[in-house]
Motif scaffolding. Structure first.
Motif, PDB file in Angstrom:
ATOM      1  N   ARG A  99       0.945  -1.266  -0.162  1.00 30.49           N
ATOM      2  CA  ARG A  99       0.070  -0.170  -0.021  1.00 30.49           C
ATOM      3  C   ARG A  99       0.938   1.405  -0.155  1.00 30.49           C
ATOM      4  O   ARG A  99       1.954   1.309   0.623  1.00 30.49           O
ATOM      5  CB  ARG A  99      -0.966  -0.162   1.220  1.00 30.49           C
ATOM      6  N   VAL A 106      -1.320  -0.362  -6.530  1.00 30.21           N
ATOM      7  CA  VAL A 106      -2.407  -0.239  -7.650  1.00 30.21           C
ATOM      8  C   VAL A 106      -1.875  -1.758  -8.596  1.00 30.21           C
ATOM      9  O   VAL A 106      -0.970  -2.246  -8.564  1.00 30.21           O
ATOM     10  CB  VAL A 106      -2.275   0.597  -8.627  1.00 30.21           C
ATOM     11  N   CYS A 181      -3.646  -3.938  -2.434  1.00 28.97           N
ATOM     12  CA  CYS A 181      -4.206  -3.254  -3.588  1.00 28.97           C
ATOM     13  C   CYS A 181      -5.213  -1.991  -3.259  1.00 28.97           C
ATOM     14  O   CYS A 181      -5.918  -2.370  -2.528  1.00 28.97           O
ATOM     15  CB  CYS A 181      -4.743  -3.924  -4.671  1.00 28.97           C
ATOM     16  N   ASP A 182      -5.165  -0.775  -3.960  1.00 30.95           N
ATOM     17  CA  ASP A 182      -5.749   0.252  -3.412  1.00 30.95           C
ATOM     18  C   ASP A 182      -7.460   0.484  -3.443  1.00 30.95           C
ATOM     19  O   ASP A 182      -8.290   1.034  -2.731  1.00 30.95           O
ATOM     20  CB  ASP A 182      -5.239   1.681  -4.184  1.00 30.95           C
ATOM     21  N   ASP A 183      -7.867  -0.504  -4.623  1.00 32.33           N
ATOM     22  CA  ASP A 183      -9.247  -0.707  -4.695  1.00 32.33           C
ATOM     23  C   ASP A 183      -9.983  -2.052  -4.597  1.00 32.33           C
ATOM     24  O   ASP A 183      -9.415  -2.849  -5.412  1.00 32.33           O
ATOM     25  CB  ASP A 183      -9.457  -0.394  -6.284  1.00 32.33           C
ATOM     26  N   GLN A 185     -12.623  -3.337  -5.290  1.00 35.00           N
ATOM     27  CA  GLN A 185     -13.187  -3.816  -6.319  1.00 35.00           C
ATOM     28  C   GLN A 185     -12.250  -4.555  -7.461  1.00 35.00           C
ATOM     29  O   GLN A 185     -12.470  -5.569  -7.929  1.00 35.00           O
ATOM     30  CB  GLN A 185     -14.035  -2.716  -7.124  1.00 35.00           C
ATOM     31  N   VAL A 186     -11.065  -3.761  -7.493  1.00 35.31           N
ATOM     32  CA  VAL A 186     -10.000  -4.411  -8.575  1.00 35.31           C
ATOM     33  C   VAL A 186      -9.503  -5.840  -7.715  1.00 35.31           C
ATOM     34  O   VAL A 186      -9.362  -6.465  -8.633  1.00 35.31           O
ATOM     35  CB  VAL A 186      -9.121  -3.013  -8.782  1.00 35.31           C
ATOM     36  N   GLN A 187      -9.475  -5.770  -6.366  1.00 38.49           N
ATOM     37  CA  GLN A 187      -8.933  -6.946  -5.598  1.00 38.49           C
ATOM     38  C   GLN A 187      -9.864  -8.069  -6.346  1.00 38.49           C
ATOM     39  O   GLN A 187      -9.202  -9.158  -6.591  1.00 38.49           O
ATOM     40  CB  GLN A 187      -9.073  -6.813  -4.203  1.00 38.49           C
TER      41      GLN A 187
END
Length: 467
Positions: A99, A106, A181-183, A185-187
């Protein structure tokens, strides 16, 4: 250096989009956390046997999820596995998320970083296909992760296999710290894409993913086919407490033999009860033990005094922070939740409760704080790396089964120490007063409770006198 007018090839273009610090052997990650010798033996054996196909229970799985509480040692295990595979000459690609790092925090660099590592290790056919993709579509890095995985990993691997390439070993991808990972939903998307990669079982690929069991990640894994996925929970089934004790004993012995003030350290230091306390406070999470060791081993301080500070026997000097690393972790997790004031009230119900499971049951907490059924689960879902909702054995109804359990014994110490927790501080006196007021309000609203108040959980004395 390119001469004027020379053309940049596709592979050179790929290198412009690589997160060098995400490699397992990156210089940016010099001296990364890894498993201490003779610890985590069983779990490392299970993972390596899965990769090699030697474990019948996991032989069909192409993806393994290693998960556990914050500070449980997931990254150390992932790093150790990567080093073992590298030493055995496996084809390995890794991405260690971190992070707040512009490249490793990202997913933007994930696919290109993995593709570069595979291209550097696999036969020329793979590299040529990746290079051709960049030459034909220089904007591939602006496309979706789905498109990148297909064009830069899956299709080049298929081309490689069609060229006659074969291997007795699987190609291995390690993705560590996905929760960083910052998002969120992306994870979840990354997990979906890894399953898409191996769905056809037509490429020799296995993927190890290590993360905390955050809600988006857990929910994504819960929808995946059982036959493709193997899970490993970092709990005490893998002797974490014994491993932590072994680590602490060895490290304290090193301090007694190597510290510049070793001649002033008593032979019997540390006492057995002190060691027991540290193991108990660790709660199976290596981050507490490693934080203690770093603090006590400082060459500029007296180890015996510093251990007394850790144990609460001595007060730290002004500006001294024995648990700075641990406090930063707790603060980061609490900063990421909504309605933190209400969450702290729920946590306080658990850590200040009288003895007995009833007081930590989700049903009781919701009734006591006038919450709707299901609110506790919703509110605590983003704290799964610190707090667990567990079924209580012997409860007669589903609603009575869920109880709240703190995964870190040291988290309670953090919350009760204002110098550490600051705006997340739990004031015992204020919380007991608040709970006494709630008890009185409940008893006024329901007079029938007063007839048997000495045994009822809303009894003022029970809450006010509890620790």
């Amino acid at each position: 250096m390119l001469m004027k007018g020379s053309k940049i090839g596709g592979f050179e273009r790929l290198q412009e989009y690589v997160a060098h610090g995400a490699f397992h052997d990156s210089g940016e990650r010099f001296d990364p956390p890894k498993c201490y010798h003779n610890t985590r033996v069983a779990i490392i054996k299970r993972i390596t046997e899965w990769i090699s196909g030697l474990n019948e229970d996991t032989r069909e799985a192409l993806i393994m999820w290693l998960y556990g509480a914050a500070g449980a040692g997931k990254s150390a295990i992932a790093q150790t596995i990567a080093e073992i595979l590298h030493g055995q000459h496996f084809v390995l690609a890794s991405f260690f998320f971190s992070r707040n790092d512009p490249q490793r925090g990202v997913a933007k660099w994930l696919v290109t970083t993995l593709a570069y590592q595979l291209a550097a290790k696999l036969p020329q056919v793979f590299r040529e296909r990746v290079a051709l993709t960049f030459e034909q579509d220089p904007l591939i890095v602006t496309k979706s992760l789905e498109a990148q995985f297909m064009a830069l990993v899956r299709e080049p691997l298929l081309d490689l296999l069609h060229s006659g390439f074969s291997t007795n070993d699987h190609i291995v991808i390690i993705i560590d710290g996905l929760d960083e990972c910052d998002d969120p939903q992306v994870q979840a998307r990354v997990i979906d894409l890894t399953f898409d990669l191996v769905r056809g079982r037509d490429i020799p690929l296995k993927i190890l993913i290590a993360s905390r069991p955050e809600i988006d990640i857990s929910s994504s894994f819960d929808t995946k086919p059982f036959s493709t996925l193997s899970r490993i929970a970092l709990d005490n089934c893998y002797r974490s407490e014994e491993d932590i004790r072994h680590f602490l004993v060895d490290k304290f012995n090193e301090i007694k033999t190597q510290h510049r003030l070793r001649s002033y350290i008593p032979i019997g230091w540390p006492a057995q009860e002190s060691l027991d306390t540290l193991v108990q406070k660790s709660s199976g999470q290596f981050i507490y033990a490693s934080t203690v060791v770093k603090y006590v081993a400082s060459p500029r301080h007296r180890p015996t005094h510093r251990l007394e500070v850790v144990l609460g026997i001595q007060l730290p000097k002004a500006g001294d922070s024995p648990f700075a690393e641990l406090d930063a972790l707790y603060r980061h997790i609490l900063m990421g939740v909504e309605d933190v004031d209400l969450i702290l009230k729920i946590i306080s119900c658990v850590v200040l409760r009288p003895p007995g499971y009833f007081y930590s049951s989700v049903t009781f907490i919701e009734a006591f704080l006038s919450l709707a059924p299901g609110d506790v689960e919703l509110l605590l879902q983003n704290l799964s790396s610190l707090i667990s909702l567990e079924n209580y054995p012997g409860a007669s109804h589903r609603a009575e089964m869920l109880t709240v359990r703190m995964l870190h014994a040291s988290f309670k110490d953090y919350l009760f120490d204002q110098s550490r927790s600051k705006d997340f501080f739990l004031d015992r006196v204020k919380m007991h007063t608040h709970y006494a007021e709630l008890c009185i309000a409940h008893m006024i609203e329901h007079p029938s409770l007063q007839s048997n108040s000495s045994h009822h959980p809303f009894t003022v004395a029970a809450i006010v006198s509890s620790e």
